[in-house]
Scaffold this active site. Structure first.
Site, PDB file in Angstrom:
ATOM      1  N   THR A 252      11.478 -10.767 -21.722  1.00  0.00           N
ATOM      2  CA  THR A 252      11.074 -10.230 -20.430  1.00  0.00           C
ATOM      3  C   THR A 252       9.563 -10.086 -20.327  1.00  0.00           C
ATOM      4  OG1 THR A 252      13.117  -9.003 -20.393  1.00  0.00           O
ATOM      5  CG2 THR A 252      11.439  -8.326 -18.823  1.00  0.00           C
TER       6      THR A 252
ATOM      7  N   LYS B 284      16.785  -0.530 -30.643  1.00  0.00           N
ATOM      8  CA  LYS B 284      16.927  -0.408 -29.191  1.00  0.00           C
ATOM      9  C   LYS B 284      18.120   0.495 -28.905  1.00  0.00           C
ATOM     10  CE  LYS B 284      17.146  -3.085 -24.919  1.00  0.00           C
ATOM     11  NZ  LYS B 284      17.125  -4.409 -24.262  1.00  0.00           N
TER      12      LYS B 284
ATOM     13  N   THR C 243      13.439  -7.776 -25.857  1.00  0.00           N
ATOM     14  CA  THR C 243      13.769  -6.495 -26.476  1.00  0.00           C
ATOM     15  C   THR C 243      15.142  -6.474 -27.153  1.00  0.00           C
ATOM     16  OG1 THR C 243      14.595  -5.684 -24.357  1.00  0.00           O
ATOM     17  CG2 THR C 243      12.315  -5.161 -24.917  1.00  0.00           C
ATOM     18  N   ASP C 244      16.052  -7.344 -26.718  1.00  0.00           N
ATOM     19  CA  ASP C 244      17.422  -7.235 -27.234  1.00  0.00           C
ATOM     20  C   ASP C 244      17.469  -7.252 -28.763  1.00  0.00           C
ATOM     21  OD1 ASP C 244      18.430  -7.248 -24.647  1.00  0.00           O
ATOM     22  OD2 ASP C 244      20.085  -8.581 -25.161  1.00  0.00           O
TER      23      ASP C 244
END
Lengths: 436, 436
Positions: free
Chosen positions: A101, A254, A177-178
């Site tokens: 992202t 996360k 970020t995943d």
């Protein structure tokens, strides 16, 4: 300039240029900000505007009017140019983009997000970066992080090592970020570094056409210039843009699907806080200083590692499957202190007999594995299962891939798993570091 | 009385009886408390003492002296008797023991914990319970909760329904903590209840020979007498014995391997707080009142459900294996908003083609699944994968077992998964309920 057709005509019509402060008026809302250039492959019919918050938004020009608020200075980076200016008085930071992202472009027509920016687009979209350093930017991949694979960790580590050898004073990796925490753990094991290696990204909630990449990127550059020669994750520390945290690359996870402050240190405190462009290192944290380590790269990994969550209906066949398929190691996400149904223990015994290390972690996430308390845990220990201590399941998985790259001897792998290679486990109980 | 030989001689020597307040002196430590009876099968050479904190500890008598502080009243429950006294003015609470630490006995010689207490031992070990209710106690199982299986959920639900039919004013289930939240979710789906159903347990840290069952059990009885006719988990709310929380059975999860306050509401607030024996229900929570529902029991489940965590090295063979082996449904613990590597999507398509529902959850645990934001999520949606919304992965797994017990039709299962059967998902964004 990459605006074309409709958008270009619209800009000419209202006398707008890239870098200008403009206002776009819709029927019931107006946007004021700096008109940015846009990625090559984006749809026509939208202007990209940087709001004063630092967020870039796309505004559909249909049924709008615009006005020029203030003519912009000539943009520092030279929009439309590929060269980034160089200033000998500044440190040299390498930015490696892998996609995600942070380096994505939203399709403002459908609302979906695609990885599309190049690494130099990152700097163009965040021109404040130029105040802090010189940049060597490259796009290593252009993928969303759910598609990261262990082999990509290797390539990223090699690229980073090259940049450091070539004189980078710090490295920033733009990443989705995943799986950022898997990659940060992998880089932690693969690299000993004389300079900061900072992984960052952006967490975008579906309901707002904006990117929070701005502060994360700038603070990552600040961190990359600092004295902290470790692999860290730099992400929002709260719901707003007030500050970011640096988390140890092996102790972070996360924890929320959409919040900006989703990354959290697990069984640990953040290493540092960055606020107003200043890094404050946690005084209790004994960090590795810039230049203390020589650069070392060790990217040998074994990709055939299974990662299995225990649950009430789990069948031992699932463990047998991994052994039959030639998996070289298994990480179990057990329950509580590190348990599985007793039914499975025979299969762990078979794994041990076939020289396949099995590492126990906990789906609680917080706290330490301790298989000495209950009879089940003792039975599991008896068949050679190795404790994941207080590592996250994800870090344990990455570490086992790396440990099996170092050795295929069960005893040696066990020794590596129980050695604190990159601060991946706490030496003491971490009962206080809960949900922070 | 079950003390024998050494312990019995020791008690006679110092004039100690069960129920007396005594002091045992070791070389450098002394323990003062009420002398309790002990389980039949425990080792000789130890006295069990209830400290004023409510904790029961075992004290090895070797090299100790003892003194009688105060002669006890005749114990209310009649130690050595099997009958529990009955008081017509009190409510009737059914206690169902399934094992676990709450109903375990520590082997004070080795320090290991075995499930050993019977349900009536629970009351004997916590005589204050008798102040609050009459009890019908039974031991359904005597296992540690890592060995709970879906078929045991069924038997527990049936037993609870029987007790309610027989007039119980509330039910307390003593359960191991490892999989308590799986069982609480299962009972939530299987039972519509006119009375409270409260699941409790004990979290014992390895370094202290004590049980925190006392306050959890007493507060569970208080909850079982209340107006809250729902399936709840009752566990410590903090590190000390100050208060407990009631968590919705479908919204709770064990989050720490050893802390007493390990159970946390995920994407939700606790339903109620119990302090000083008083239940305070969260005023924002619209609870089901006692008597509002008729008793309904629906225990049909499908046990052949897979539960798979996604990770960077996952192979699509994992998905294919489950399809080949005849699994009827799959729950995926994806990354971020609900993603997996794009490599896996073909296998999800195959699952859809073979009428096997696949439900997506997030390993972030907090936040909502949203597969509309990124291209990967949209690809996953396109092959019929169903969102787990903001359910925990564990509740989603349990719900899918239950949904497949109701129907084997893909569309009907999808409909059930997207219907809020037992408050398992929030209707609105839960961005604020993070790490609480």
């Amino acid at each position: 300039m990459t605006y074309k057709e409709n958008a270009k005509n619209y800009m000419e019509n209202y006398g707008l240029g890239i870098g200008d402060k403009i206002k776009v008026n819709k029927e019931d809302i107006s946007y004021t900000g700096i008109l940015l250039d846009r990625p090559e492959d984006a749809d026509d019919g939208y202007l990209v505007i940087k709001l004063s918050s630092g967020y870039n938004i796309g505004v559909a020009i249909e049924n709008t009017t615009a006005e020029l608020i203030e003519k912009g200075e000539k943009p520092k980076i030279g929009f439309g140019e590929t060269e980034i200016p160089h200033d000998d008085s500044k440190q040299n930071i390498s930015i490696v983009s892998t996609g995600g992202t942070v380096s994505s472009v939203i399709d403002y027509r459908t609302g979906a997000v695609h990885p599309a920016f190049t690494a130099s687009d990152l700097v163009k979209a965040n021109p404040e970066l130029l105040d802090y350093a010189n940049y060597n930017v490259k796009a290593l991949y252009n993928i969303l992080s759910e598609d990261m694979k262990p082999e990509y960790w290797v390539k990223a580590a090699e690229e980073i090592a090259n940049d450091i050898s070539d004189g980078a004073d710090g490295v920033v990796i733009a990443h989705g970020t995943d799986t950022m925490h898997y990659t940060s753990a992998a880089l932690s094991f693969m690299l000993k570094t004389p300079v900061p290696i900072i992984i960052t990204g952006a967490q975008r909630s579906s309901d707002r056409p904006s990117s929070d990449a701005n502060i994360n990127l700038i603070d990552s550059v600040i961190a990359a210039k600092s004295d902290l020669a470790e692999v860290c994750v730099c992400m929002h520390g709260s719901l707003n843009d007030e500050y970011t945290y640096l988390h140890k690359g092996t102790k972070v996870r996360k924890m929320h699907t959409s919040r900006r402050d989703t990354f959290r240190s697990i069984n640990a405190q953040p290493i540092a806080k960055i606020q107003n462009r200043k890094v404050s290192i946690n005084p209790e944290y004994n960090y590795t200083k810039r230049g203390a380590n020589e650069l070392e790269l060790n990217t040998s990994i074994e990709e055939k590692v299974g990662f299995i969550k225990s649950f009430p209906g789990i069948s031992k066949d699932y463990i047998e499957y991994h052994i039959d398929k030639g998996y070289k190691g298994l990480v179990i996400e057990g329950t509580g202190l590190g348990h599985v149904p007793n039914d499975l223990i025979d299969s762990f015994k078979r794994a041990q007999d076939e020289n396949i290390p099995v590492i126990m972690t906990s789906q609680c996430l917080y706290g330490r594995v301790n298989m000495n308390v209950y009879s089940t845990g003792r039975n599991i220990l008896d068949v050679g299962v190795i404790s994941g201590i207080d590592m996250t399941p994800e870090t344990t998985y990455v570490k086992l891939c790396w440990a099996l790259g170092q050795s295929d001897d069960y005893a040696e792998v066990k020794e590596i798993m129980q050695t604190n290679v990159a601060g991946e486990f706490g030496e003491k109980s971490t009962i206080k570091d809960f949900l922070n």
